[in-house]
Design a protein around this motif. Structure first.
Motif, mmCIF file in Angstrom:
data_model
loop_
_atom_site.group_PDB
_atom_site.id
_atom_site.type_symbol
_atom_site.label_atom_id
_atom_site.label_comp_id
_atom_site.label_asym_id
_atom_site.label_seq_id
_atom_site.Cartn_x
_atom_site.Cartn_y
_atom_site.Cartn_z
ATOM 1 N N LEU A 10 0.838 -1.197 0.000
ATOM 2 C CA LEU A 10 0.000 0.000 0.000
ATOM 3 C C LEU A 10 0.874 1.249 0.000
ATOM 4 O O LEU A 10 1.952 1.268 0.599
ATOM 5 N N SER A 35 -5.528 6.368 3.777
ATOM 6 C CA SER A 35 -6.371 6.759 2.642
ATOM 7 C C SER A 35 -5.584 6.573 1.351
ATOM 8 O O SER A 35 -4.478 7.105 1.222
ATOM 9 N N ARG A 37 -5.933 6.824 -2.852
ATOM 10 C CA ARG A 37 -6.728 7.338 -3.969
ATOM 11 C C ARG A 37 -6.680 6.350 -5.129
ATOM 12 O O ARG A 37 -5.626 5.899 -5.541
ATOM 13 N N ARG A 38 -7.864 6.016 -5.657
ATOM 14 C CA ARG A 38 -7.986 5.155 -6.840
ATOM 15 C C ARG A 38 -7.716 5.977 -8.096
ATOM 16 O O ARG A 38 -7.723 7.204 -8.064
ATOM 17 N N GLN A 42 -11.740 8.290 -6.544
ATOM 18 C CA GLN A 42 -12.356 7.895 -5.277
ATOM 19 C C GLN A 42 -11.268 7.470 -4.297
ATOM 20 O O GLN A 42 -10.181 7.065 -4.705
ATOM 21 N N THR A 43 -11.572 7.535 -3.007
ATOM 22 C CA THR A 43 -10.597 7.167 -1.983
ATOM 23 C C THR A 43 -11.064 5.948 -1.206
ATOM 24 O O THR A 43 -12.216 5.870 -0.791
ATOM 25 N N ASP A 44 -10.153 4.982 -1.033
ATOM 26 C CA ASP A 44 -10.389 3.838 -0.158
ATOM 27 C C ASP A 44 -9.681 4.130 1.161
ATOM 28 O O ASP A 44 -8.579 4.669 1.174
ATOM 29 N N THR A 45 -10.309 3.764 2.267
ATOM 30 C CA THR A 45 -9.674 3.897 3.571
ATOM 31 C C THR A 45 -9.494 2.497 4.145
ATOM 32 O O THR A 45 -10.471 1.792 4.370
ATOM 33 N N LEU A 46 -8.241 2.113 4.339
ATOM 34 C CA LEU A 46 -7.911 0.792 4.860
ATOM 35 C C LEU A 46 -7.331 0.929 6.258
ATOM 36 O O LEU A 46 -6.604 1.886 6.549
ATOM 37 N N ASP A 101 -0.160 6.703 -5.138
ATOM 38 C CA ASP A 101 -0.880 5.750 -4.309
ATOM 39 C C ASP A 101 -0.940 4.372 -4.969
ATOM 40 O O ASP A 101 -0.999 4.257 -6.203
ATOM 41 N N ASN A 103 -2.620 0.244 -4.184
ATOM 42 C CA ASN A 103 -3.430 -0.673 -3.387
ATOM 43 C C ASN A 103 -3.325 -2.032 -4.071
ATOM 44 O O ASN A 103 -4.051 -2.323 -5.015
#
Length: 131
Positions: A10, A35, A37-38, A42-46, A101, A103
């Motif tokens: 990540l 956080s 960013r895709r 959009q943002t994913d929070t893991l 970023d 993921n």
């Protein structure tokens, strides 16, 4: 890093400072949201879990762009009403980064039952699998 059945890489921004998650064998583990960013914006929070020793050189981390490598961890939390699946990333390597970023997850294992192909309410075609 030793070879495992799952690998998570990540890169993203620490959304806030770590909070104590739990203690095991005298070692403290902290949890913080990352956080990411895709490409779509959009943002994913893991949720990331890391030892105090791993975090210490980077404190305070809120707002810092970090890169980490670790493992996916999950458990069923039965402390409330019903059971809730909790998914986190256990960080093994942590460093500051200026790269974009990322993921990425790699899972290896055996499928427990046949995959189910279905459409989401937004019309996307996805597959549910139990590994």
């Amino acid at each position: 890093m030793e070879e495992t059945r799952n690998l998570v890489q990540l890169r993203g921004t620490a959304a806030r400072e770590p909070e104590l998650s739990h203690e095991n064998h005298g070692q403290r583990f902290y949890r913080f949201p990352l956080s990411i960013r895709r490409l779509s914006g959009q943002t994913d929070t893991l949720h990331v879990i890391a030892t105090s020793e791993l975090l210490e050189p980077f404190l305070p981390i809120g707002g810092k762009h970090l890169a980490l490598e670790g493992q996916l961890r999950s458990f069923n939390n039965k402390s409330g009403v019903g059971s809730k699946l909790v998914i986190s990333v256990l960080a093994r390597v942590l460093e500051e980064s200026e790269e974009e970023d990322l993921n990425y997850i790699q899972l290896r294992g055996v499928l427990c039952k046949p995959p189910v192909l279905r459409r989401t309410p937004l019309g996307r075609c996805i597959s549910d699998m139990m590994l």
